[in-house]
Design an enzyme around this catalytic site. Structure first.
Site, PDB file in Angstrom:
ATOM      1  CB  CYS A 168      -0.683  -1.900  14.289  1.00 57.91           C
ATOM      2  SG  CYS A 168       0.161  -3.308  13.010  1.00 57.91           S
ATOM      3  CB  SER A 189       5.536   0.890  10.079  1.00 55.60           C
ATOM      4  OG  SER A 189       6.095   0.458  11.118  1.00 55.60           O
ATOM      5  CG  LEU A 190       1.730   3.796  14.257  1.00 54.33           C
ATOM      6  CD1 LEU A 190       1.011   3.739  15.737  1.00 54.33           C
ATOM      7  CD2 LEU A 190       1.645   5.212  13.723  1.00 54.33           C
ATOM      8  NE  ARG A 191       9.118  -1.727  13.063  1.00 53.03           N
ATOM      9  CZ  ARG A 191       9.926  -2.023  12.037  1.00 53.03           C
ATOM     10  NH1 ARG A 191      11.036  -1.433  12.500  1.00 53.03           N
ATOM     11  NH2 ARG A 191       9.600  -2.204  10.696  1.00 53.03           N
ATOM     12  NE  ARG A 192       9.054  -0.597   8.044  1.00 49.46           N
ATOM     13  CZ  ARG A 192       8.351  -1.553   7.610  1.00 49.46           C
ATOM     14  NH1 ARG A 192       7.175  -0.947   6.845  1.00 49.46           N
ATOM     15  NH2 ARG A 192       8.705  -2.761   7.176  1.00 49.46           N
ATOM     16  CE  LYS A 229       5.858  -6.737   8.240  1.00 47.04           C
ATOM     17  NZ  LYS A 229       6.673  -5.528   7.692  1.00 47.04           N
ATOM     18  CG  ASP A 230       1.126  -8.998   8.701  1.00 44.67           C
ATOM     19  OD1 ASP A 230       1.356  -8.057   9.015  1.00 44.67           O
ATOM     20  OD2 ASP A 230       0.800  -9.287   7.792  1.00 44.67           O
ATOM     21  NE  ARG A 245      -2.589  -0.364   5.203  1.00 44.18           N
ATOM     22  CZ  ARG A 245      -3.785  -0.782   5.367  1.00 44.18           C
ATOM     23  NH1 ARG A 245      -4.627   0.312   6.156  1.00 44.18           N
ATOM     24  NH2 ARG A 245      -4.202  -1.891   5.010  1.00 44.18           N
ATOM     25  CB  THR A 288       0.696   0.176  -4.208  1.00 46.82           C
ATOM     26  OG1 THR A 288       0.014  -0.825  -5.214  1.00 46.82           O
ATOM     27  CG2 THR A 288      -0.196   1.306  -3.973  1.00 46.82           C
ATOM     28  NE  ARG A 289       3.280  -1.029   1.045  1.00 49.24           N
ATOM     29  CZ  ARG A 289       3.653  -1.762   2.171  1.00 49.24           C
ATOM     30  NH1 ARG A 289       4.173  -1.408   3.428  1.00 49.24           N
ATOM     31  NH2 ARG A 289       3.589  -3.180   2.069  1.00 49.24           N
TER      32      ARG A 289
END
Length: 314
Positions: free
Chosen positions: A237, A125-128, A79-80, A145, A150-151
């Protein structure tokens, strides 16, 4: 000897080591080394990716290592990978895909429905974000990020929840942190989420032959449909875009969407056809969504602030 170029994050190194093991399983005694790199995307953690160039930020240094002959293989999260590869490089193999769904991680509230009104949800993520806002307009989205660990920590340090790729959690042995896994009907995954991309130089025949043995044909068909959609829609993105293909009864079905940043407008579509038509179907579905208003959303969205608040401190 085979050198694998990879980012230094725990997930990226897990993926590279996984490919290394697959190669050595097929060719015992093969020496495989990791060529670890820090990409621009790894260095810029305080702003959303959409503000600084999108997903390509995670691959340029890796692709440069291939082109400079510092490595023979690059391993990416698919996906990257931008829709168009750098000249001279090819997508040499696509191994079997991991679960592509998204996961909510919320130690206190557990599910999306249980989150209180105005809950603070972290994602990069803008999609999420757009799909969550479409489901729950009351949610407060905050940019998060960093690596997976970390998240996850953010979900226990001020945020009510974070949303991550379930594949990454599974690969790192952290699946127990997923308190709710979104069905694709509720949150459509990112194009190629859960898949790995094995990239190599087009002129490196020995490496291409080695990698060909790791190809999973079913995953390739699904990826072709999804990346066909991505290439034609010309998104990254910076725009909320999703595409997810499935196989059943000898046919491939792709479902896709383009959404406004606030989730108020979501344009969806679906196509089913033969495996050989996978990429063309993805492209055709993109054309359909564009004709139904996605082109307007893309024009309005490109260049705008992504709508994810920076995390609050203190």
């Amino acid at each position: 000897m085979i050198r694998i170029a990879t980012r230094r994050s725990p997930l990226a190194k897990w993926q590279a080591n996984h490919v290394s093991q697959l190669l050595r399983d097929r060719e015992p005694g093969l020496e495989v080394r990791l060529h670890e790199l820090v990409t621009r995307g790894d260095k810029i953690l305080e702003v959303p990716l959409a503000d600084v160039g999108g997903k390509g930020l995670f691959v340029k240094e890796i692709e440069d290592a291939l082109l400079n002959r510092d490595a023979e293989v690059a391993v990416h999260s698919m996906k990257d990978l931008p829709a168009v590869l750098a000249p001279g490089l090819v997508l040499a193999a696509v191994p079997q895909r991991e679960d592509p769904r998204d996961a909510l991680c919320s130690p206190r509230w557990k599910t999306l429905a249980a989150l209180p009104k105005g809950a603070r949800v972290g994602t990069s993520s803008l999609r999420r974000s757009a799909q969550l806002k479409a489901l729950r307009p009351d949610l407060q989205m905050e940019m998060v990020r960093g690596n997976v660990e970390t998240r996850l920590r953010k979900a226990s340090e001020g945020l009510d929840a974070v949303v991550l790729a379930y594949a990454g959690l599974r690969r790192l042995g952290l699946a127990e942190h997923a308190t709710y896994v979104f069905p694709p009907e509720e949150m459509l995954p990112a194009v190629a989420q859960g898949a790995l991309a094995l990239e190599a130089r087009a002129d490196d025949a020995p490496t291409l032959a080695r990698l060909a043995a790791l190809e999973d044909p079913d995953t390739r068909v699904r990826i072709e449909a999804e990346r066909g959609f991505l290439a034609r829609i010309e998104g990254g993105c910076q725009v909320p875009i999703a595409g997810h293909a499935t196989l059943a009864g000898g046919k491939v079905t792709i479902r896709a969407l383009v959404a406004s940043l606030d989730g108020a407008r979501v344009i969806r579509g679906e196509r089913t056809g033969a495996y050989a038509e996978a990429r063309a179907m993805g492209e055709s579905l993109a054309d359909e969504l564009l004709s139904r208003g996605a082109d307007q959303i893309l024009r309005e969205t490109e260049g705008k602030a992504p709508g994810l608040a920076a995390p609050k401190r203190g």
